[in-house]
Design a protein around this motif. Sequence first.
Motif: not given
Length: 206
Positions: A23, A34-35, A38, A42
């Motif tokens: 990630r 990063r969040t 991610a 996903d």
Amino acid sequence: MLADPVRRELYRFVAAQGRDVGRNEAAEAIGVQRTLAAFHLDKLVEAGLLEADFRRLNDRTGPGSGRPAKVYRRGGPERMVSLPPRDYRTLALVLAEVVDQLDGDEQAEKAARRTGERLAAASHETGLTDVLVERGYEPYEEEGRIRLRNCPFHVLAETHPVLVCSMNLAMCEGMLRGLGEDRIAAALDPRPGECCVAFIAKDVSE
């Protein structure tokens, strides 16, 4: 699914690496948090465009080595969307079988070579790598060669490998000719999971 620009860039980056991508690496590559990376990674896994796994991204083992990280790679199955439904694949398989039955390999290669020339001449790109990207080959450099991570004709190559690989080679030769590129040669150099063609710099002493 790929209409979102962040999601599209993440998919392109992961697919182009040919290996597991974490990630952090994906987020840094396209310049997002990063969040956010991610979340989109996903979503791409849910859609089947990427596959996910867990593994350590360093060589440390034992206590203090940290938890395995979630990593991503391009999904294996081919996906096509056509609205309204079109079935070009079946027709291509029928035509490939006809060429095989009529022993038309030589004529097929000549036609593929001419097609390669036309594709290169009609492209807005002027460099080989850019044209290969445009045609979906996903080129990358390794040990002085240009290799192709993706085979645009994968389904046909599975059922008619000799015919399709020879036509693909001829098309790549035609693209070189259409670009006026005489310093590089196309050659069959198959690898599992990749295109059968590679590009090699010609020996200047020849």
